[in-house]
Design an enzyme around this catalytic site. Structure first.
Site, PDB file in Angstrom:
ATOM      1  N   PHE A  91      -6.409   5.840   5.201  1.00  0.00           N
ATOM      2  CA  PHE A  91      -6.507   4.914   4.070  1.00  0.00           C
ATOM      3  C   PHE A  91      -6.003   3.553   4.525  1.00  0.00           C
ATOM      4  O   PHE A  91      -4.832   3.378   4.838  1.00  0.00           O
ATOM      5  CB  PHE A  91      -5.711   5.372   2.844  1.00  0.00           C
ATOM      6  CG  PHE A  91      -5.978   4.465   1.669  1.00  0.00           C
ATOM      7  CD1 PHE A  91      -7.063   4.672   0.833  1.00  0.00           C
ATOM      8  CD2 PHE A  91      -5.184   3.348   1.436  1.00  0.00           C
ATOM      9  CE1 PHE A  91      -7.353   3.798  -0.211  1.00  0.00           C
ATOM     10  CE2 PHE A  91      -5.466   2.467   0.388  1.00  0.00           C
ATOM     11  CZ  PHE A  91      -6.546   2.694  -0.431  1.00  0.00           C
TER      12      PHE A  91
ATOM     13  N   LYS B 125       2.986  -4.480   1.548  1.00  0.00           N
ATOM     14  CA  LYS B 125       3.819  -3.851   0.514  1.00  0.00           C
ATOM     15  C   LYS B 125       5.285  -4.318   0.486  1.00  0.00           C
ATOM     16  O   LYS B 125       5.592  -5.335  -0.098  1.00  0.00           O
ATOM     17  CB  LYS B 125       3.746  -2.337   0.650  1.00  0.00           C
ATOM     18  CG  LYS B 125       2.330  -1.788   0.393  1.00  0.00           C
ATOM     19  CD  LYS B 125       2.333  -0.293   0.307  1.00  0.00           C
ATOM     20  CE  LYS B 125       0.959   0.322   0.364  1.00  0.00           C
ATOM     21  NZ  LYS B 125       0.274   0.369  -0.916  1.00  0.00           N
TER      22      LYS B 125
ATOM     23  N   ASP C 247      -1.349   0.657  11.366  1.00  0.00           N
ATOM     24  CA  ASP C 247      -1.239   0.306   9.948  1.00  0.00           C
ATOM     25  C   ASP C 247       0.056   0.902   9.399  1.00  0.00           C
ATOM     26  O   ASP C 247       0.118   2.081   9.065  1.00  0.00           O
ATOM     27  CB  ASP C 247      -2.471   0.835   9.190  1.00  0.00           C
ATOM     28  CG  ASP C 247      -2.431   0.475   7.711  1.00  0.00           C
ATOM     29  OD1 ASP C 247      -1.366   0.064   7.219  1.00  0.00           O
ATOM     30  OD2 ASP C 247      -3.480   0.621   7.047  1.00  0.00           O
TER      31      ASP C 247
HETATM   32  N1  PLP Z   1      -2.997   0.613   4.383  1.00  0.00           N
HETATM   33  C1  PLP Z   1      -2.217   1.600   3.948  1.00  0.00           C
HETATM   34  C2  PLP Z   1      -1.640   2.573   4.922  1.00  0.00           C
HETATM   35  C3  PLP Z   1      -1.953   1.737   2.579  1.00  0.00           C
HETATM   36  O1  PLP Z   1      -1.189   2.742   2.153  1.00  0.00           O
HETATM   37  C4  PLP Z   1      -2.516   0.817   1.682  1.00  0.00           C
HETATM   38  C5  PLP Z   1      -2.282   0.934   0.226  1.00  0.00           C
HETATM   39  O2  PLP Z   1      -1.892   1.945  -0.287  1.00  0.00           O
HETATM   40  C6  PLP Z   1      -3.325  -0.213   2.190  1.00  0.00           C
HETATM   41  C7  PLP Z   1      -3.533  -0.280   3.544  1.00  0.00           C
HETATM   42  C8  PLP Z   1      -3.978  -1.209   1.281  1.00  0.00           C
HETATM   43  O3  PLP Z   1      -3.060  -2.141   0.796  1.00  0.00           O
HETATM   44  P1  PLP Z   1      -3.443  -3.055  -0.453  1.00  0.00           P
HETATM   45  O4  PLP Z   1      -3.598  -2.168  -1.634  1.00  0.00           O
HETATM   46  O5  PLP Z   1      -2.291  -4.026  -0.574  1.00  0.00           O
HETATM   47  O6  PLP Z   1      -4.724  -3.761  -0.090  1.00  0.00           O
END
Ligand code: PLP
Length: 412
Positions: A145, A260, A231
């Protein structure tokens, strides 16, 4: 301006009528947060066990972060990057020194930071690795994700992220997660510019790979001249018991992607960190964002990270994570409802002994809410449990008592 909400029912009705139906929230309407607590409009208090998907690691409305936000808001909020501002450089230096990289590129959402990493990896592939034009491949993994943009979902394997949103962006190869042989095989393709992984898959249900996977991934990237794109948007900033989840295996990604908790939940702030030979492949005018790196974000990010360091939140997550898993594993022995407990630091999940299609996990979360604890299932039968990292040992036990009571009294 609209009038004030007086009941949960009214707020839910308004969202239902006027908002897009792109989420399925638990039916609580919140209007106040402080530390580990949230309150609903009826005045009921809850322990927050989601932390806005790990954006609120420092606790809700941390006074130091809110103060940084207010003080900067009184001076200057946005200039765009058409001009310099007096805060961005200081914040870039601060994050580079905190995480040990030459350069930082600020964006806003996590998805944007991942988009930035994709562009950096591709451009690096063409200009440094010599990949023929438009043939760069990024290797991603199943159940990832990384966000919701059309290029990011092109690398997703989740039908609810993808279905109905094609055509998809080419240039991704998807392999199994937690499988070193699969990486070895995929990276033999000379057109691969990046390996894009989460050190723990949060949204997928807190999948923790076998110890050694991250290190092997880093070694294979080095061997095949491929960038390791990590990530850490959900796992970073002390959540898993270290500043970065990569630190558990001593791995330093080539592209570190954060979001975040960079802001403690007060603003959307994300960043990509890399060394000069990678970051400088992007030239003026080739990438940007009106709000990325604004003075408010710059002021907030420094205070939010300093709070993490000053309050030893990584050590707290490590210590209380162990306590939490011990309690949950003890509960698993007492109850058939829990199939598995997994996680690291304060990013944990309980897997409910029922099919992913069942309502059991959702109904259990309703019970938690009734008893003053907010959590939500991710992917059917998995409940992620991730409180703010400012939680105390006494509070963790109080929360484990709530979970235990709900699990032991639960009737399907
Ligand atoms: N990458 C990871 C591992 C995430 O958990 C999330 C959101 O939950 C994202 C990217 C996407 O972040 P955003 O919702 O700020 O675009």
């Amino acid at each position: 301006m609209g009038s004030t909400i007086t009941s949960s029912h009214e707020a839910i009705g308004l969202e239902e009528k006027y908002g897009a139906h792109n989420y399925h929230p638990l039916e609580v309407v919140l209007n106040k947060g402080e530390g580990v607590f949230l309150w609903d409009v009826e005045g009921k208090r809850y322990f927050d066990f989601l932390s806005a998907y790990s954006a609120v690691n420092q606790g809700h409305c941390h006074p130091r972060i809110i103060n940084a936000l207010i003080e900067q808001a009184k001076e200057l909020t946005l200039t765009s990057r058409a001009f310099y501002n007096d805060k961005l450089g200081i914040a870039e230096k601060y994050v580079c020194e905190t995480f040990g990289y030459n350069k930082a590129l600020f964006m806003n959402s996590g998805a944007e930071a991942n988009e930035t990493a994709i562009k950096l990896a591709r451009k690096w592939g063409y200009t440094k690795k010599g990949i023929p034009d438009n043939e760069a491949v990024i290797v991603a993994v199943k159940k990832n994700f990384h966000g919701r943009t059309t290029s990011i979902i092109s690398a997703s394997t989740d039908p609810s992220s993808r279905n109905g949103f094609g055509p998809f962006m080419p240039g991704f190869e998807i392999i199994d997660y937690d499988n070193i042989e699969a990486i070895e095989k995929a990276l033999k393709n000379p057109n691969v510019c990046g390996l894009w992984i989460e050190p723990i898959q949060g949204e997928a249900g807190v999948y923790v790979p076998k110890y050694g996977y991250l290190k092997a991934a880093a070694d294979l990237c080095k061997k095949h001249n491929v960038l390791l794109m990590m990530d850490e948007i959900q796992t970073g900033i002390a959540r898993t018991g270290k500043m970065l989840a990569s630190d558990h295996e001593g791995v330093r990604p080539d592209l570190l992607i954060l979001g975040k908790a960079l802001s403690g939940g007060v603003l959307p702030i994300s960043v990509v960190l890399a060394d000069d030979d990678i970051m400088l492949v992007i030239k003026p005018g080739e990438h940007g964002s009106t709000f990325g790196g604004n003075p408010m974000a710059a002021a907030v990010v420094m205070e939010a990270l300093q709070v993490v360091k000053d309050e030893n939140l990584a050590a707290n997550a490590e210590k209380l994570g162990t306590v939490f898993r011990q309690r949950m594993n003890a509960l698993k022995v007492k109850s058939d409802l829990i199939k598995l407990v997994r996680g690291k630091g304060l990013l944990n999940a309980i897997i409910i002994n029922d099919s992913p299609e069942s309502e059991t996990a959702w109904n259990l979360c309703l019970k938690f809410a009734e008893h003053g604890l907010l959590a939500k299932p991710t992917h059917g039968n998995i409940i992620r449990l991730a409180p703010p990292l400012v939680i105390t040992e006494e509070q963790i036990h109080e929360c484990c008592d709530i979970i235990e009571k709900c699990v032991l009294n639960f009737k399907k």
